[in-house]
Design an enzyme around this catalytic site. Structure first.
Site, PDB file in Angstrom:
ATOM      1  N   CYS A   1       0.862  -1.184   0.000  1.00  0.00           N
ATOM      2  CA  CYS A   1       0.000   0.000   0.000  1.00  0.00           C
ATOM      3  C   CYS A   1       0.901   1.239   0.000  1.00  0.00           C
ATOM      4  O   CYS A   1       2.126   1.132   0.145  1.00  0.00           O
ATOM      5  CB  CYS A   1      -0.877  -0.005   1.253  1.00  0.00           C
ATOM      6  SG  CYS A   1       0.134   0.041   2.759  1.00  0.00           S
TER       7      CYS A   1
ATOM      8  N   CYS B   1       2.426   5.890   9.049  1.00  0.00           N
ATOM      9  CA  CYS B   1       1.539   6.091   7.903  1.00  0.00           C
ATOM     10  C   CYS B   1       0.606   7.268   8.197  1.00  0.00           C
ATOM     11  O   CYS B   1       0.024   7.346   9.286  1.00  0.00           O
ATOM     12  CB  CYS B   1       0.719   4.834   7.639  1.00  0.00           C
ATOM     13  SG  CYS B   1      -0.483   5.083   6.311  1.00  0.00           S
TER      14      CYS B   1
ATOM     15  N   HIS C   1      -1.163  -4.973  19.436  1.00  0.00           N
ATOM     16  CA  HIS C   1      -0.655  -4.534  18.133  1.00  0.00           C
ATOM     17  C   HIS C   1      -0.012  -3.159  18.295  1.00  0.00           C
ATOM     18  O   HIS C   1      -0.519  -2.308  19.024  1.00  0.00           O
ATOM     19  CB  HIS C   1      -1.790  -4.486  17.104  1.00  0.00           C
ATOM     20  CG  HIS C   1      -1.308  -4.263  15.709  1.00  0.00           C
ATOM     21  ND1 HIS C   1      -1.005  -3.012  15.218  1.00  0.00           N
ATOM     22  CD2 HIS C   1      -1.039  -5.137  14.707  1.00  0.00           C
ATOM     23  CE1 HIS C   1      -0.588  -3.119  13.960  1.00  0.00           C
ATOM     24  NE2 HIS C   1      -0.601  -4.404  13.633  1.00  0.00           N
TER      25      HIS C   1
ATOM     26  N   GLU D   1       0.199  -0.582  16.408  1.00  0.00           N
ATOM     27  CA  GLU D   1      -0.629   0.586  16.062  1.00  0.00           C
ATOM     28  C   GLU D   1      -1.584   0.916  17.211  1.00  0.00           C
ATOM     29  O   GLU D   1      -1.766   2.086  17.563  1.00  0.00           O
ATOM     30  CB  GLU D   1      -1.420   0.305  14.775  1.00  0.00           C
ATOM     31  CG  GLU D   1      -2.265   1.495  14.362  1.00  0.00           C
ATOM     32  CD  GLU D   1      -3.244   1.176  13.249  1.00  0.00           C
ATOM     33  OE1 GLU D   1      -2.890   0.404  12.336  1.00  0.00           O
ATOM     34  OE2 GLU D   1      -4.368   1.706  13.299  1.00  0.00           O
TER      35      GLU D   1
ATOM     36  N   THR E   1      -6.533   0.571  11.826  1.00  0.00           N
ATOM     37  CA  THR E   1      -6.682   0.724  10.366  1.00  0.00           C
ATOM     38  C   THR E   1      -6.761  -0.598   9.602  1.00  0.00           C
ATOM     39  O   THR E   1      -7.187  -0.622   8.456  1.00  0.00           O
ATOM     40  CB  THR E   1      -5.487   1.517   9.787  1.00  0.00           C
ATOM     41  OG1 THR E   1      -4.284   0.822  10.136  1.00  0.00           O
ATOM     42  CG2 THR E   1      -5.452   2.931  10.302  1.00  0.00           C
TER      43      THR E   1
ATOM     44  N   SER F   1      -1.197  -7.784  10.590  1.00  0.00           N
ATOM     45  CA  SER F   1      -2.629  -7.816  10.883  1.00  0.00           C
ATOM     46  C   SER F   1      -3.456  -7.885   9.607  1.00  0.00           C
ATOM     47  O   SER F   1      -4.352  -8.711   9.473  1.00  0.00           O
ATOM     48  CB  SER F   1      -3.002  -6.578  11.695  1.00  0.00           C
ATOM     49  OG  SER F   1      -4.386  -6.472  11.826  1.00  0.00           O
ATOM     50  N   ASN F   2      -3.129  -7.029   8.634  1.00  0.00           N
ATOM     51  CA  ASN F   2      -3.989  -7.006   7.440  1.00  0.00           C
ATOM     52  C   ASN F   2      -3.868  -8.295   6.640  1.00  0.00           C
ATOM     53  O   ASN F   2      -4.822  -8.724   6.000  1.00  0.00           O
ATOM     54  CB  ASN F   2      -3.706  -5.750   6.611  1.00  0.00           C
ATOM     55  CG  ASN F   2      -2.481  -5.884   5.757  1.00  0.00           C
ATOM     56  OD1 ASN F   2      -2.539  -6.424   4.665  1.00  0.00           O
ATOM     57  ND2 ASN F   2      -1.338  -5.425   6.244  1.00  0.00           N
TER      58      ASN F   2
ATOM     59  N   SER G   1       1.774  -5.324   3.411  1.00  0.00           N
ATOM     60  CA  SER G   1       3.195  -5.207   3.731  1.00  0.00           C
ATOM     61  C   SER G   1       4.051  -6.243   2.985  1.00  0.00           C
ATOM     62  O   SER G   1       5.261  -6.303   3.196  1.00  0.00           O
ATOM     63  CB  SER G   1       3.405  -5.359   5.243  1.00  0.00           C
ATOM     64  OG  SER G   1       2.693  -6.471   5.724  1.00  0.00           O
TER      65      SER G   1
HETATM   66  S1  SF4 Z   1      -2.338  -0.681   5.603  1.00  0.00           S
HETATM   67 FE1  SF4 Z   1      -1.398   0.593   7.190  1.00  0.00          FE
HETATM   68  S2  SF4 Z   1       0.372   1.483   6.165  1.00  0.00           S
HETATM   69 FE2  SF4 Z   1      -0.982   0.740   4.551  1.00  0.00          FE
HETATM   70  S3  SF4 Z   1      -2.246   2.517   3.991  1.00  0.00           S
HETATM   71 FE3  SF4 Z   1      -3.354   1.317   5.532  1.00  0.00          FE
HETATM   72  S4  SF4 Z   1      -2.824   2.307   7.452  1.00  0.00           S
HETATM   73 FE4  SF4 Z   1      -1.303   2.959   5.968  1.00  0.00          FE
END
Ligand code: SF4
Length: 513
Positions: free
Chosen positions: A218, A302, A330, A332, A370, A429-430, A472
């Site tokens: 991202c 970010c 986490h 964040e 996020t 996490s994502n 990531s």
């Molecule tokens: S995944 Fe995390 S680093 Fe990537 S745009 Fe979203 S908030 Fe920002």
């Protein structure tokens, strides 16, 4: 010293009629004792071993019959100094110095061998025309070859486009008793590797790869990596980075190799040094600590995480209690909690909402991490809204565009695929959310750092593989996974793009040229 491979007897084919008729695994083994070691390890009735003789010339492809996948298995001479008898090398390519055959998927097989408890790595195999003398080893190793043998190149050429792999066991253990011990260690490894070769053959098939779009980096991750790269360029190594710059093993390793030093806390950073804060953000207490220590800070948080921090500060200033929907521990979440610690309460599940203890029901707001799963976060937000109807929401969605887009994209491929692979690290996490999203769509999914994490059993009976990568995970890993799957048979790649992205973030002034 020479490689301890005895002279070959004549070629022979397997005399087991059931195995000879099978179309599963075909093993080509040069010598009788190598062939016998592999046979002792085989479990499937459809697996066959053909003894090829030294240099591979005793068995013609016409003798090989039908097979799902062919593996050349035998002993080899170590060229790399750190190899020991019994180590297994899975060939990424075989070469005689003039001709080279690439063998995609070697990392995947090496990973499976390691999970079986064997010492294995993927690398280049050199095929030579005569036994290797010790004086020749460094010369042969100069092109990066790990081991030498006398058969692999002509044998893999005979596969004629069908799936083929090479697994060689290091046999040389020095002159004297070491020779025997080295040979025995190699034969033991070949025997134990045989079931892995069978699992590989069972996974051989033509497949479709359904590629989710968007996937991978991202804008926030690209920015964070570029900040560290530029800091290294402008200030020289070492550049300290508090926590992993982004949650990905490959990214961290690559930056480490270029001079970045990752630390858990600021007390590991020397006074006055440069330190980069990761994309996940930090609490004000960490900023203050860095300032007191005289550290030169470059902030790679970010901007979309910074937005959540600003909302937390604003709500707290206005006298609100902030319910932060996120995962405890986490980085964040730790950073956001730190913005207004006395006003912010972490809420992880709908059941946490019932237990919330707030003094003023009319002064409550919520924020989100996020990278949450959208539906999971919504279920907590709904529980909050039911209990606190006047609750304030963030000005705009906290779950970022990249998380939202990748979750929609993985769902689009999951509904069509038999199985989904998600490239990403365990602490991302994502990426973990993408696995869960696929599973909620009814399709099994696996999180992998790279192709070596793919378990061959996942692929058995799978004809459509969904593939994506967390925000990531580098795009190169996706290409490597497709390449690895192509070692099992023809791969047809089809991309399913649910949306396109054009978000870009500017760099902090410290690293602008
Ligand atoms: S995944 Fe995390 S680093 Fe990537 S745009 Fe979203 S908030 Fe920002």
């Amino acid at each position: 010293m020479t490689e301890t491979i005895p002279q070959p007897p004549a070629a022979e084919t397997d005399d087991n009629p059931e195995r000879a008729a099978g179309a599963g695994l075909l093993v080509l083994a040069p010598l009788r004792f190598e062939a016998n070691a592999v046979r002792r390890g085989l479990r499937e009735s459809t697996s066959r071993v053909v003894r090829t003789g030294m240099r591979g010339g005793k068995a013609e492809p016409s003798q090989w019959g039908t097979f799902g996948g062919m593996v050349v298995m035998g002993t080899s001479a170590a060229l790399a100094a750190d190899l020991k008898p019994g180590d297994l090398i899975v060939a990424t390519e075989v070469t005689d110095g003039e001709r080279t055959v690439k063998l995609p998927g070697a990392d995947m097989i090496a990973g499976e061998l390691r999970r079986a408890g064997l010492s294995a790595r993927a690398g280049k195999v050199r095929t030579v025309s005569s036994l290797v003398k010790s004086s020749q080893r460094s010369l042969l190793a100069a092109d990066g070859s790990l081991v030498a043998d006398m058969e692999s190149l002509p044998l893999v050429a005979g596969a004629a486009g069908r799936p083929v792999a090479v697994i060689r066991a290091v046999s040389d253990g020095g002159v004297g008793p070491g020779m025997v011990a080295g040979g025995l260690a190699a034969l033991r490894s070949l025997r134990l590797a045989a079931p892995v070769a069978e699992a590989w053959a069972a996974a051989c098939a033509s497949r479709t790869v359904l590629l989710a779009g968007p996937r991978s980096f991202c804008a926030g991750v690209e920015r964070a990596i570029e900040i560290v790269e530029r800091a290294l360029e402008l200030r020289g190594a070492p550049v300290y980075v508090r926590k992993q710059i982004v949650h990905n093993t490959r990214v961290v390793h690559d930056l480490e190799e270029r001079g970045a030093v990752f630390v858990d806390e600021l007390d590991e950073v020397p006074d006055g040094a440069t330190v980069v804060f990761s994309a996940h953000g930090v609490s004000p207490a960490v900023r203050s600590d860095a300032s007191t220590r005289g550290l030169s800070v470059i902030d790679a948080t970010c901007p979309l995480v910074s937005k959540v921090h600003a909302e937390a500060r604003r709500f707290a200033r206005e006298g609100y209690t902030v319910a932060l929907i996120g995962h405890g521990g986490h980085e964040e979440v730790e950073g956001t909690l730190g913005e207004a610690p006395s006003s912010t309460i972490l809420v992880q599940t709908p059941s946490d909402v019932a237990a919330l203890d707030v003094t003023d029901d009319s002064k409550i707001a919520y924020l989100m991490q996020t990278t949450l799963a959208i539906d999971e976060a919504e279920s907590v937000a709904t529980a909050l809204k039911e209990r606190f109807p006047r609750m304030r929401a963030p000005g705009s969605d906290d779950i970022c565009y990249a998380t939202t887009n990748r979750q929609a994209a993985v769902r689009a491929v999951a509904v069509e695929a038999d199985m989904v692979l998600v490239a990403g690290s365990r602490n991302s996490s994502n990426s973990v959310r993408l696995v869960e999203r696929s599973e909620r769509a009814g399709t099994p999914a696996h999180l992998i750092d790279d192709a070596s994490d793919i378990s061959l059993s996942w692929l058995s009976g799978v004809s459509a593989v969904g593939l994506t990568a967390g925000a990531s995970a580098p795009p190169a890993v996706v290409s490597e996974i497709i390449d690895a799957l192509s070692g099992l048979g023809t791969v047809t790649v089809t991309e399913r793009v649910t949306t396109t992205e054009s978000v870009q973030f500017g760099l902090p002034r410290e690293v602008r040229h």
